[in-house]
Design an enzyme around this catalytic site. Structure first.
Site, PDB file in Angstrom:
ATOM      1  N   SER A  42      42.882  77.478  44.589  1.00  0.00           N
ATOM      2  CA  SER A  42      42.153  78.563  43.856  1.00  0.00           C
ATOM      3  C   SER A  42      42.031  78.336  42.431  1.00  0.00           C
ATOM      4  CB  SER A  42      43.089  79.947  44.202  1.00  0.00           C
ATOM      5  OG  SER A  42      44.242  79.877  43.253  1.00  0.00           O
ATOM      6  N   LYS A 127      47.357  82.427  38.434  1.00  0.00           N
ATOM      7  CA  LYS A 127      45.775  82.719  37.844  1.00  0.00           C
ATOM      8  C   LYS A 127      45.386  82.614  36.466  1.00  0.00           C
ATOM      9  CE  LYS A 127      45.072  83.648  42.348  1.00  0.00           C
ATOM     10  NZ  LYS A 127      44.284  82.825  43.279  1.00  0.00           N
TER      11      LYS A 127
END
Length: 286
Positions: A42, A127
């Site tokens: 990701s 993230k």
């Protein structure tokens, strides 16, 4: 008798040594740095599957999320930070600390790569911090818009990788050049995105999808908005917690900042030395 006492004394000293070592390791992991393996794609190409890094817990101060978690699936062990230190977690009703209190707290900055606890599952996520409290975040045609201003992007060519199972979970990458076979080149369009505070980083684009066009997300007080750099292959704040995404993340759920990759392995195990990526050792995270 003396021999037996000597054996018992030796066993006791060994047990004490192990206990002391575990306590020291626990204090170090809780207060300073937490090891973290990158399990998914990701955050490509900033972070690759198999990258190993230490999370700087001193960067933003301490909360319940600073406590360690222990997960050993093979033994059925699943102890989260909340199990250890849940007594320090806020109930979210304090208007003076809507994101939960932190000891020696310091505000994260837009563009930081951050490890945090999922607000529902307690799992660790990594993230990039995109939205600060009060920000309005939106995606329009695959382009990030912050407070009604499109973020600057420049074309950076094509990101290439070999289409093959990756990491311990043997995940296969998604490609923008269609369905390719094992061993073929998997492509993604690469861009450099520059955030309003001047932080630049690469992002990847695979194809048009639903989260390329969204409504406006208004970040609540005491919360943050996170996105993966591999924009079409990331479950992040664009997706609600009820749908399996991250949603808005409270300040107290933040663990720390990722600053540098220490080690990287492209194989199923770090013991497979022929899969080590020597060019990523001690690489700064941008």
């Amino acid at each position: 008798m003396a021999e037996k006492d000597g054996i018992l004394h030796g066993i006791w000293e060994t047990v004490k040594t192990i206990v002391y070592a575990l306590l020291i390791a626990g204090v170090f992991r809780t207060l300073f740095f937490q090891p973290f393996w990158i399990p998914s794609g990701s955050m490509k190409d900033t972070l690759l599957i198999g990258d190993f890094l230490f999370v700087n817990k001193m960067a933003y101060g301490y909360s319940y999320a600073s406590c360690p978690s222990i997960r050993i699936p093979a033994l059925g062990v699943d102890i989260t930070a909340e199990d250890f230190c849940g007594v320090f977690k806020s109930d979210g009703n304090d208007p003076e600390a809507p994101g939960g209190g932190r000891l020696w707290g310091s505000e994260p900055e837009r563009g930081d790569v951050v490890v945090f606890r999922h607000p529902v599952t307690g799992r660790d996520f990594i993230k990039r911090l995109i939205g600060l409290p009060g920000d309005r975040i939106q995606m329009q045609g695959g382009r990030l818009v912050i407070n009604d201003e499109p973020v600057e992007i420049t074309d950076a060519g094509i990101f290439e990788e070999i289409f093959a199972p990756q990491g311990p979970q043997q995940q296969r990458p998604r490609c923008s050049n269609g369905a390719v076979g094992i061993g073929a080149v998997c492509e993604k369009r690469r861009y450099i995105e520059t955030l309003p505070n001047g932080v630049s980083h690469s992002i990847l684009d695979i194809q048009r999808q639903s989260f390329d066009d969204t409504g406006v997300y208004t970040v609540p007080a005491g919360h943050y908005f996170f996105m993966g750099d591999n924009r079409d292959n990331s479950r992040d704040s664009r997706e609600s917690q009820a749908s399996g995404g991250v949603g808005f993340v409270p300040f107290e759920d933040i663990v720390g900042r990722a600053d540098r990759i220490m080690f990287s392995s492209a194989g199923r195990s770090m013991l497979f030395f022929w899969t080590w990526r020597s060019d990523r050792f001690f690489k700064e995270i941008e």
